[in-house]
Design a protein around this motif. Structure first.
Motif, PDB file in Angstrom:
ATOM      1  N   LYS A   1       0.602 -77.375  90.408  1.00  9.49           N
ATOM      2  CA  LYS A   1       1.843 -78.131  90.662  1.00  9.49           C
ATOM      3  C   LYS A   1       2.227 -78.936  89.388  1.00  9.49           C
ATOM      4  CE  LYS A   1       0.794 -77.671  95.384  1.00  9.49           C
ATOM      5  NZ  LYS A   1      -0.064 -77.946  96.722  1.00  9.49           N
TER       6      LYS A   1
ATOM      7  N   GLY B   1     -18.454 -78.875  86.903  1.00  8.15           N
ATOM      8  CA  GLY B   1     -19.284 -78.305  87.800  1.00  8.15           C
ATOM      9  C   GLY B   1     -18.424 -77.035  88.173  1.00  8.15           C
ATOM     10  N   ILE B   2     -18.707 -76.406  89.489  1.00  8.82           N
ATOM     11  CA  ILE B   2     -18.107 -75.257  89.884  1.00  8.82           C
ATOM     12  C   ILE B   2     -16.916 -75.661  90.674  1.00  8.82           C
ATOM     13  CG2 ILE B   2     -18.405 -73.183  91.342  1.00  8.82           C
ATOM     14  CD1 ILE B   2     -21.736 -73.499  90.872  1.00  8.82           C
ATOM     15  N   GLY B   3     -15.860 -74.875  90.475  1.00  5.68           N
ATOM     16  CA  GLY B   3     -14.740 -75.172  91.611  1.00  5.68           C
ATOM     17  C   GLY B   3     -13.404 -74.786  90.761  1.00  5.68           C
ATOM     18  N   ASN B   4     -12.363 -75.373  91.644  1.00  3.99           N
ATOM     19  CA  ASN B   4     -10.901 -75.060  91.357  1.00  3.99           C
ATOM     20  C   ASN B   4     -10.416 -76.003  90.025  1.00  3.99           C
ATOM     21  OD1 ASN B   4     -10.764 -72.691  92.678  1.00  3.99           O
ATOM     22  ND2 ASN B   4     -10.739 -74.096  94.665  1.00  3.99           N
ATOM     23  N   TYR B   5     -11.019 -77.312  90.051  1.00  3.15           N
ATOM     24  CA  TYR B   5     -10.532 -78.271  89.298  1.00  3.15           C
ATOM     25  C   TYR B   5     -10.617 -78.101  87.797  1.00  3.15           C
ATOM     26  CZ  TYR B   5      -9.274 -81.274  93.370  1.00  3.15           C
ATOM     27  OH  TYR B   5      -8.706 -81.606  94.408  1.00  3.15           O
TER      28      TYR B   5
ATOM     29  N   GLU C   1       3.708 -82.375  89.767  1.00  4.41           N
ATOM     30  CA  GLU C   1       2.873 -83.561  90.444  1.00  4.41           C
ATOM     31  C   GLU C   1       1.886 -83.871  89.274  1.00  4.41           C
ATOM     32  OE1 GLU C   1       0.965 -82.311  94.130  1.00  4.41           O
ATOM     33  OE2 GLU C   1       2.992 -81.680  94.879  1.00  4.41           O
TER      34      GLU C   1
ATOM     35  N   HIS D   1      -5.381 -78.054  89.554  1.00  4.01           N
ATOM     36  CA  HIS D   1      -6.032 -77.218  90.616  1.00  4.01           C
ATOM     37  C   HIS D   1      -5.637 -75.778  89.878  1.00  4.01           C
ATOM     38  CE1 HIS D   1      -7.200 -75.121  94.117  1.00  4.01           C
ATOM     39  NE2 HIS D   1      -7.756 -76.402  94.490  1.00  4.01           N
TER      40      HIS D   1
ATOM     41  N   GLU E   1      -0.266 -85.943  86.796  1.00  2.48           N
ATOM     42  CA  GLU E   1      -0.389 -87.359  86.389  1.00  2.48           C
ATOM     43  C   GLU E   1      -1.377 -87.457  85.293  1.00  2.48           C
ATOM     44  OE1 GLU E   1      -1.261 -90.757  89.590  1.00  2.48           O
ATOM     45  OE2 GLU E   1      -3.293 -89.669  88.835  1.00  2.48           O
TER      46      GLU E   1
ATOM     47  N   ASN F   1     -12.903 -87.930  87.670  1.00  3.17           N
ATOM     48  CA  ASN F   1     -13.570 -87.162  86.517  1.00  3.17           C
ATOM     49  C   ASN F   1     -13.088 -86.749  85.379  1.00  3.17           C
ATOM     50  OD1 ASN F   1     -16.242 -87.854  87.958  1.00  3.17           O
ATOM     51  ND2 ASN F   1     -15.819 -85.819  89.041  1.00  3.17           N
TER      52      ASN F   1
ATOM     53  N   GLU G   1      -5.799 -72.914  91.034  1.00  7.81           N
ATOM     54  CA  GLU G   1      -5.220 -71.866  92.106  1.00  7.81           C
ATOM     55  C   GLU G   1      -4.007 -72.150  92.634  1.00  7.81           C
ATOM     56  OE1 GLU G   1      -6.946 -69.049  93.200  1.00  7.81           O
ATOM     57  OE2 GLU G   1      -8.424 -69.439  91.835  1.00  7.81           O
ATOM     58  N   HIS G   2      -3.886 -73.539  92.563  1.00  5.44           N
ATOM     59  CA  HIS G   2      -2.510 -74.064  92.956  1.00  5.44           C
ATOM     60  C   HIS G   2      -1.775 -75.006  92.149  1.00  5.44           C
ATOM     61  CE1 HIS G   2      -3.254 -72.172  97.104  1.00  5.44           C
ATOM     62  NE2 HIS G   2      -4.646 -72.980  96.992  1.00  5.44           N
TER      63      HIS G   2
END
Lengths: 209, 314
Positions: A194, A85-89, A197, A189, A199, A131, A191-192
């Motif tokens: 980390k 999809g569209i997004g930051n992930y 973190e 993500h 996994e 997902n 944009e951010h």
């Protein structure tokens, strides 16, 4: 004579109209069409058994991916990651080698060797949802699925496969200090980011003696 | 002879200039309609205004139509839009089933429809549907919910409008996780129509029947705030964990103040701008749009609240 031609023409016209108006289909043919409804279980099993192994063997080394993402995130995400999809992930299929330092209720802590350092990452062993595997595999195209529920069901079936076939035996045998080779999916993500973190959702686990 | 032909010549010349004037871009600006389910909720106001702003930035006249959660009014809007010669509709539906006929009407008239956020139950009516991935967003919330409750406890679920697909996508996504933990028990499940006041009333009555609950999952942030108010009134706000969905301003503030545990951040800006962009591309000739595109929903908790503002990320 003219009368007969008139009748003949009338019969031809009626015949043509009737032929174009009525369609006869075999009932068995209709049943096949109904049965063609998308089956997420069958689709995901086929994907898992036939297509995913090839993707697993070409998974990027975690250290290579992190190094590339730190140098040029946009290039690294485009080259190694995927998202339906569209997004930051973004989702990537990665390979890592590490030592088990902790076994917790819901995950395992791994110490993974990077190029010139060690990095701590979590290996999920309880909450296998979302997902990550579906998207990281790059084997599912959103354009092929007009029903969004079908896409959700593919994720769910792939996750079930991990929960039922990959994890049970592994969880019974793994112990602190074991050396593992892990292939799995990660969610980032963009944009951010980390890294501390991170996994891994496992797809293939191997305890190296 | 020449003088006789002069009036014809002048007429021809004036026609030429008139034609030049009519072809000027200012006289023939394309129009895009934005039809939104309700303007009584700030989330949808933001969605509509963002779509209109993007359409204007792309060079279109944009007009917003408020359906007031009424499918009949929505139908009137579609008829007026078709007659008025709008070239595309950016659409947030009132009803997943009830709105299909309106979209088909526009399609028959050659007007493409791009759905924003709310899904319609048809795979060939709209040109494309740009939808929040409500199911996956709720999966992420449910995973966090289960972790926060240590896999056990009594909880309540407050649903949105029963006829809306998002209501069930969120509920199904949530249950695809929590139902795997038998010690997590749902003691009540009721609809509050995505409405804050109704959610407060629903929560008050549930609390009377089930005073010992540990958490409440709400299908949107408005209802989460309503449920929270009911918990404050009954003195249980510190004990019961509240989870929402949307990323609305008051819940972002509430997470920051530790009053609400988590929400699913939707991105109305992304959906509205993508829909306007698609409409522009359609008008310019593109035809190969995916029928449905999910827009990722992000989990917002106290841990990452600093990365977010209302309706989006910082």
């Amino acid at each position: 004579m003219n009368k007969y031609i008139k009748y003949l023409l009338l019969i031809v016209v009626i015949g043509l109209v009737a032929y174009k108006s009525v369609y006869v289909k075999k009932l068995s043919g209709m049943k096949v069409a109904i049965d063609e409804k998308f089956d997420a279980v069958v689709f995901s099993k086929k994907l898992w058994e036939e297509k995913l192994p090839a993707r697993i063997s070409s998974a990027v080394e975690l250290s290579t991916f992190i190094k590339a993402a730190q140098a040029n995130p946009a290039d690294a995400f485009s080259k190694y990651s995927n998202a339906l999809g569209i997004g930051n992930y973004r989702y990537a299929l990665i390979k890592a080698e590490g030592v088990v330092t902790d076994i917790n209720e819901d995950d395992i802590t791994l110490q993974v060797k990077m190029v010139d350092s060690l990095m701590t990452v979590k290996l999920a062993t309880e909450f296998i949802y979302g997902n990550a595997i579906r998207d990281a595999s790059g084997l599912v195209d959103v354009k092929d699925f007009p029903n969004t529920m079908d896409l959700n069901n593919i994720s769910e079936e792939l996750n079930k496969m991990v929960r039922k076939t990959v994890l049970p035996t592994f969880k019974m045998t793994v112990k602190k200090g074991d050396k593992l080779i892990v292939t799995g999916a990660i969610e980032i993500h963009k944009e951010h980011i980390k890294w501390n973190e991170l996994e891994i959702v496992p797809v293939q686990l191997q305890i190296v003696q | 002879m020449m003088l006789k032909r002069l009036p014809y010549f002048l007429l021809l010349l004036s026609c030429f200039f008139l034609q030049c004037k009519s072809k000027s871009p200012a006289a023939k600006k394309h129009k895009v309609a934005i039809v939104v389910s309700t303007l009584n909720n700030p989330w949808f106001v933001f969605l509509a205004n963002t779509a209109a702003d993007k359409a204007k930035a792309l060079g279109y006249d944009a007009k917003i139509f408020d359906s007031q959660n009424n499918t009949a009014l929505e139908s009137d809007h579609f008829e007026n839009i078709i007659v008025a010669g709008f070239e595309a509709i950016l659409f947030n539906s009132t009803d997943a089933d009830g709105s299909v006929a309106n979209v088909l009407k526009a399609k028959a008239a050659g007007v493409p429809v791009f759905c924003m956020d709310r899904e319609i139950n048809s795979n060939n009516a709209a040109t494309s549907q740009i939808l929040s991935d409500s199911y996956s967003g709720s999966v992420a919330i449910a995973k966090y919910f289960t972790q926060q409750l240590n896999k056990k406890g009594n909880y309540v679920e407050i649903l949105g409008i029963v006829g809306d697909n998002n209501t069930w996508a969120r509920s199904k996504g949530f249950h695809s996780v929590v139902d795997n933990y038998p010690e997590l028990k749902m003691v009540a499940q009721q609809s509050a129509d995505f409405d804050r006041n109704k959610a407060m009333e629903v929560m008050e009555s549930i609390l009377q029947a089930h005073p010992n609950i540990d958490a409440v999952f709400c299908g949107n942030d408005g209802m989460a705030m309503g449920a929270y108010q009911a918990l404050v009134s009954s003195g249980k706000a510190d004990k019961v964990k509240v989870f929402g969905f949307d990323g609305a301003e008051d819940v972002i503030t509430a997470i920051n103040e530790n009053k609400v545990v988590a929400t699913g951040m939707q991105f109305p800006k992304v959906m509205a701008e993508t829909a306007a962009q698609f409409a522009d591309e359609y008008i310019k000739g593109r035809r190969d749009f995916p029928q449905k595109i999910p827009v990722a929903v992000e989990l917002v908790t106290f841990k990452n609240i600093q990365d977010y503002i209302a309706y989006g990320k910082k």
